[in-house]
Motif scaffolding. Structure first.
Motif, short mmCIF file in Angstrom:
data_model
loop_
_atom_site.label_atom_id
_atom_site.label_comp_id
_atom_site.label_asym_id
_atom_site.label_seq_id
_atom_site.Cartn_x
_atom_site.Cartn_y
_atom_site.Cartn_z
N LEU A 130 0.69 -0.95 0.00
CA LEU A 130 0.06 -0.08 -0.11
C LEU A 130 0.99 1.17 -0.15
O LEU A 130 1.91 1.42 0.86
N VAL A 131 0.76 1.94 -1.12
CA VAL A 131 1.57 3.26 -1.08
C VAL A 131 0.88 4.48 -0.58
O VAL A 131 -0.31 4.82 -1.21
N GLU B 18 -7.34 6.25 8.96
CA GLU B 18 -7.89 6.15 7.59
C GLU B 18 -6.86 5.10 7.29
O GLU B 18 -7.18 4.11 6.14
N LEU B 19 -5.33 4.91 7.29
CA LEU B 19 -4.54 4.21 6.98
C LEU B 19 -5.06 2.81 7.65
O LEU B 19 -4.92 1.66 7.07
N ALA B 20 -5.59 2.79 8.94
CA ALA B 20 -5.95 1.53 9.75
C ALA B 20 -7.11 0.79 8.84
O ALA B 20 -6.99 -0.50 8.70
N ARG B 21 -7.76 1.79 8.50
CA ARG B 21 -9.06 1.20 7.51
C ARG B 21 -8.61 0.67 6.19
O ARG B 21 -9.15 -0.24 5.89
N ALA C 245 -7.21 -2.59 6.64
CA ALA C 245 -8.18 -3.75 7.01
C ALA C 245 -8.73 -4.17 5.38
O ALA C 245 -9.16 -5.17 5.42
N ARG C 246 -8.98 -3.27 4.54
CA ARG C 246 -9.62 -3.47 3.26
C ARG C 246 -8.47 -4.05 2.32
O ARG C 246 -9.20 -5.09 1.79
N GLY D 138 0.20 -2.86 12.77
CA GLY D 138 0.60 -4.24 12.61
C GLY D 138 1.07 -4.61 11.36
O GLY D 138 1.00 -5.80 11.10
N VAL D 139 1.75 -3.92 10.69
CA VAL D 139 1.91 -4.20 9.18
C VAL D 139 3.49 -3.30 9.13
O VAL D 139 3.59 -2.09 9.61
#
Ligand SMILES: Cc1cc2nc3c(=O)[nH]c(=O)nc-3n(C[C@H](O)[C@H](O)[C@H](O)COP(=O)(O)OP(=O)(O)OC[C@H]3O[C@@H](n4cnc5c(N)ncnc54)[C@H](O)[C@@H]3O)c2cc1C
Ligand code: SF4
Length: 519
Positions: free
Chosen positions: A3-4, A85-88, A91-92, A120-121
């Motif tokens: 994810l960039v 927003e990054l966390a969401r 999750a997506r 966690g990434v």
């Protein structure tokens, strides 16, 4: 799959986070969040610029076949801050890693450093290579004595880039042509018509959103004309090279009522969000000199701003933060007067610069430094309050560049790390470089008395107040000599005028901080 994550001031196709992107697997994430729009209440034009440029940039990436997950401000479920927003998005998409480019603000870097653990990434923070001098290199260079000052750092940048060089020597035999760049405009001079960009449908949509969501933010939107795409930014640069650059040097410091742009580049908003890069604009200016279309004093003056000042303040920011923002060498503690927001003041110079700022989210360097900045310095406004104002009101304001300019250059709060003397001036300077004093009710020549220009007694009061710090500074020898020649009576009158001014400035009943004659 990676994810960039691209931020609103990283709209450069060559940004390091996009290096090696695999369009078959990777996804770009871009988010519009209220937290970033409101942590200072940014000028409406600045919000429109960033949001519209983000939306255009996302479309350009999609046109290349890159998947963009774009979260709009008004989307349901928007967490309205970066981390949420990054966390969401994680999750997506369930990425193996998140890739980002180093941000332009210390506060955001601290957020980024917490993401890997919080989400966690793994998070890879890549260097922002759109600048000429990485912070670690800046620290090394400026530690080595002389290059600690901007002028020597700038020479080093000239050597490294080869810009305006003849072998090891500067072109024209001098590094700096500033002495030729301080002319005042002839009376009634009309500046050129500058290229502005009419909002397209996407910008109009964003403007309506900003007006609806942030109605009480400073600034008017009907004069929005900033470039929001790479193509428009290149057209803005071209306009400057043709119309502005040949006269940029001569009139760089001049100010005139109603002339909001004169011969300035008007590219800082585009540069700072990534639609242009510093090396390309500096090279384009140099080419104008070699083509015989712009004189050396203009081209050197412009290149010094871009590869000298711009790089220097960034290096300073990243090597001195977070402690830098905390210093307050002159113990300035007064609150920012309300007229910085309303423009309602009888001091014509301030009223005019604040008017232009409200209309355009723009003022040029000397207006920022020697009018609003000079007043804030002389009036002892708390550095944090001046910084928040500058960060909010200019379309090009991002903390890495705003903070050193305001904290260091304007407020001298860093005790001289950026500049060896404060940029303090009385009305004579403003009178020489502008037409503001001609239409002003204050008397630019008077130091004391009912009609005396406040810039005058505040200037001399500043020198008196800080004599212990600056009295022996060789660069301030002349004004201190003039102060020493003043009689005790005049010094006392100056102090009394200044104290009365400060009392009026902070009186709760002050009508919008208005400083009218006899009030
Ligand atoms: C108090 C104060 C606050 C400032 N805040 C900002 C800010 O938030 N963002 C910002 O980009 N500039 C800031 N500057 C620098 C300068 O005023 C703006 O870069 C300039 O006015 C932008 O307009 P322009 O593109 O027409 O620039 P021009 O006057 O035509 O200059 C050309 C370019 O040189 C660069 N430049 C010039 N001076 C500086 C400088 N001191 N520091 C860094 N870059 C410089 C800019 O990229 C600018 O686009 C500030 C200056 C002062 C004195
Ligand atoms: S007289 Fe003083 S307040 Fe009025 S425009 Fe000149 S410098 Fe500003």
């Amino acid at each position: 799959m990676r994810l960039v994550f691209i931020l609103g001031d990283q709209l450069t196709r060559g940004i390091s986070s996009l290096d090696g992107i695999d369009p078959a697997r990777d996804v770009v994430l871009m988010v519009e969040v209220a937290a970033e729009a409101t942590y200072v209440r940014h000028h409406k034009q600045k919000l429109v610029l960033i949001l519209s440029a983000m939306r255009h940039f996302a479309e350009e990436l999609r046109a290349e076949g890159i998947a963009v997950d774009y979260v709009r401000l008004e989307d349901p479920g928007n967490a309205q801050d970066f981390t949420g927003e990054l966390a969401r998005a994680v999750a997506r998409h369930r990425p193996e890693a998140v890739v980002v480019t180093h941000p332009g603000e210390w506060r955001v870097l601290q957020l980024m450093r917490g993401w890997a653990e919080g989400i966690g990434v793994p998070v890879e923070i890549r260097e922002d290579d759109r600048f000429l001098c990485p912070p670690a290199e800046f620290a090394r260079l400026t530690a080595a004595g002389k290059t600690g000052r901007m002028e020597y750092f700038y020479r080093e940048m000239r050597r490294r880039t080869g810009l305006l060089m003849e072998g090891a020597k500067p072109l024209g035999g001098k590094w700096n042509f500033d002495a030729e760049n301080r002319k005042a405009l002839p009376r009634g001079h009309q500046g050129p018509q500058r290229k502005r960009f009419a909002p397209d449908a996407m910008t109009e949509e964003v403007a309506a959103l900003v007006e609806a969501r942030f109605p009480d933010h400073f600034g008017r939107l009907d004069r929005f004309g900033w470039p929001v795409t790479r193509a428009e930014a290149l057209a803005a640069l071209d306009d400057f090279l043709r119309v502005g650059l040949p006269s940029f040097g001569d009139w760089q410091d001049a100010m005139q009522t109603g002339e909001d742009f004169l011969y300035h580049a008007l590219i800082a908003p585009a540069l700072n969000i990534g639609l242009l890069t510093a090396p390309e604009v500096a090279a384009a200016a140099e080419a104008e000199y070699h083509a015989g279309r712009a004189p050396l004093n203009a081209v050197e003056g412009f290149i010094r701003q871009v590869i000298g000042w711009r790089e220097f303040v960034r290096g300073l920011y990243w090597t001195e933060m977070p402690g830098y923002a905390e210093t307050n060498a002159l113990n300035a503690t007064r609150p920012l007067p309300a007229f910085f927001w309303t423009g309602e003041t009888a001091m014509r110079c301030l009223a005019e610069v604040i008017r232009g700022t409200r209309d355009n989210a723009y003022a040029h360097h000397i207006q920022r430094l020697m009018v609003t900045g000079n007043f804030a310095l002389l009036a002892g406004i708390a550095p944090g309050q001046i910084e928040a104002w500058y960060l909010a009101v200019y379309a090009d304001a991002f903390e890495w560049v705003e903070l050193p300019n305001v904290h260091g250059m304007v407020a001298h709060a860093d005790g001289g790390r950026l500049g060896s003397k404060p940029y303090a001036a009385a009305a004579a300077y403003i009178g020489r470089m502008s037409d503001y004093c001609r239409g002003c009710g204050f008397d630019a020549k008077a130091r004391t008395g009912r009609k005396a220009c406040p810039m005058n007694y505040l200037y001399w009061n500043f020198l008196i107040t800080h004599q212990a710090r600056f009295g022996k500074n060789p660069r301030m020898a002349l004004p201190y000599k003039a102060l020493a020649a003043m009689g005790e009576g005049e010094r006392a009158a100056i102090t009394a005028e200044a104290e009365a001014f400060f009392a009026r400035m902070s009186a709760p009943e002050a009508p919008s901080g208005q400083l009218s004659l006899g009030w």
